[in-house]
Each structure stands twice: as C-alpha cells, then as structure tokens.
Scaffold this motif. Sequence first.
Motif, PDB file in Angstrom:
ATOM      1  N   VAL A  93     106.059  22.626  33.240  1.00  0.00           N
ATOM      2  CA  VAL A  93     107.265  23.122  32.563  1.00  0.00           C
ATOM      3  C   VAL A  93     107.115  22.968  31.052  1.00  0.00           C
ATOM      4  O   VAL A  93     107.433  23.883  30.282  1.00  0.00           O
ATOM      5  CB  VAL A  93     108.525  22.383  33.075  1.00  0.00           C
ATOM      6  N   GLU A 108     110.349  33.932  32.702  1.00  0.00           N
ATOM      7  CA  GLU A 108     111.288  33.762  33.814  1.00  0.00           C
ATOM      8  C   GLU A 108     110.763  32.695  34.773  1.00  0.00           C
ATOM      9  O   GLU A 108     109.550  32.515  34.909  1.00  0.00           O
ATOM     10  CB  GLU A 108     111.465  35.088  34.565  1.00  0.00           C
ATOM     11  N   GLU A 109     111.658  32.014  35.443  1.00  0.00           N
ATOM     12  CA  GLU A 109     111.270  30.945  36.367  1.00  0.00           C
ATOM     13  C   GLU A 109     110.346  31.446  37.474  1.00  0.00           C
ATOM     14  O   GLU A 109     109.369  30.778  37.823  1.00  0.00           O
ATOM     15  CB  GLU A 109     112.519  30.300  36.986  1.00  0.00           C
ATOM     16  N   ASP A 110     110.623  32.633  38.007  1.00  0.00           N
ATOM     17  CA  ASP A 110     109.776  33.189  39.068  1.00  0.00           C
ATOM     18  C   ASP A 110     108.348  33.392  38.579  1.00  0.00           C
ATOM     19  O   ASP A 110     107.388  33.100  39.285  1.00  0.00           O
ATOM     20  CB  ASP A 110     110.331  34.534  39.560  1.00  0.00           C
ATOM     21  N   ALA A 112     106.929  31.830  36.024  1.00  0.00           N
ATOM     22  CA  ALA A 112     106.346  30.527  35.694  1.00  0.00           C
ATOM     23  C   ALA A 112     105.783  29.846  36.933  1.00  0.00           C
ATOM     24  O   ALA A 112     104.778  29.133  36.857  1.00  0.00           O
ATOM     25  CB  ALA A 112     107.392  29.636  35.028  1.00  0.00           C
ATOM     26  N   GLN A 113     106.391  30.050  38.080  1.00  0.00           N
ATOM     27  CA  GLN A 113     105.923  29.418  39.305  1.00  0.00           C
ATOM     28  C   GLN A 113     104.600  30.000  39.787  1.00  0.00           C
ATOM     29  O   GLN A 113     103.897  29.368  40.561  1.00  0.00           O
ATOM     30  CB  GLN A 113     106.980  29.548  40.409  1.00  0.00           C
TER      31      GLN A 113
END
Length: 135
Positions: A93, A108-110, A112-113
Amino acid sequence: MASSTASLISLQSRPSMAVARISTAKPVQGRSFLSFGLRAIPSRRLRVSCAAKTETVNKVCEIVKKQLALAPDVAVTGESKFSALGADSLDTVEIVMGLEEEFDISVEEDSAQNIATVQDAADLIEKLVEQKQKA
C-alpha cells in the motif's frame, strides 16, 4: 470390427499431459476395451506485457527500494516480486501511495491488488498516465 481413432484432448488435471491416441480393441466375449496413450506436451505460457519504458521501470525500482529500505546492493528489476523483496500488504500500500505521488496518478484499489511485480506497477503507471493525458 476393430477401429482406431486418433485424437488430441487436453486433460485439466494434468495440463502438461494430453491424450495422444484413443483406440478400441476387438470385442472379447461381447466387450470392447478402450485404451488411452499419454505423452508429455511441453507447456507454453504466453505472457503479454506492455513493456513499460525503461525510465518508468527504473523510477519504480527506486521507489520500491526506498519504501522497503533495501540495502543499495539489493538488485530490484522489473521481474522482482514485492513479496520476494519482503513486502507485506502494508508495504505494498505504501509503495502504491509513493507511486501515486511520484507520477501524479490515482490507482484504483482493484488495480492495486493486481500488482505483484515491479513490471506490473510500471505497466499500470504508464497506462494511467496515458489515460490522464487523454482526458
């Protein structure tokens, strides 16, 4: 009444093996037997890469080294996995936040994963920078 059929069928449980031959034998006392011949097939993996610019990959490498406080002699390349460099989820993160700040982008979080390697991060950065320039 013997017949022979040649076929190639992939087996899901063993992707590196495939059925090379399926044949039926003559009936014996009213029964016929089905036999399978297996042979190894070399696995082919296709990797599609956007091949980010060298300067982008180098910047990402620097940010990763800084965020993880890696020694100067630790080699970080495009193929380096964050987990192999000792990064946990919090470190990842922080790396993404550093990348957002350096490149003035928002990840975006998606997305980044899905980042596992330095190359993944560099490819995503270039895609986001390009999208930002078009907007």
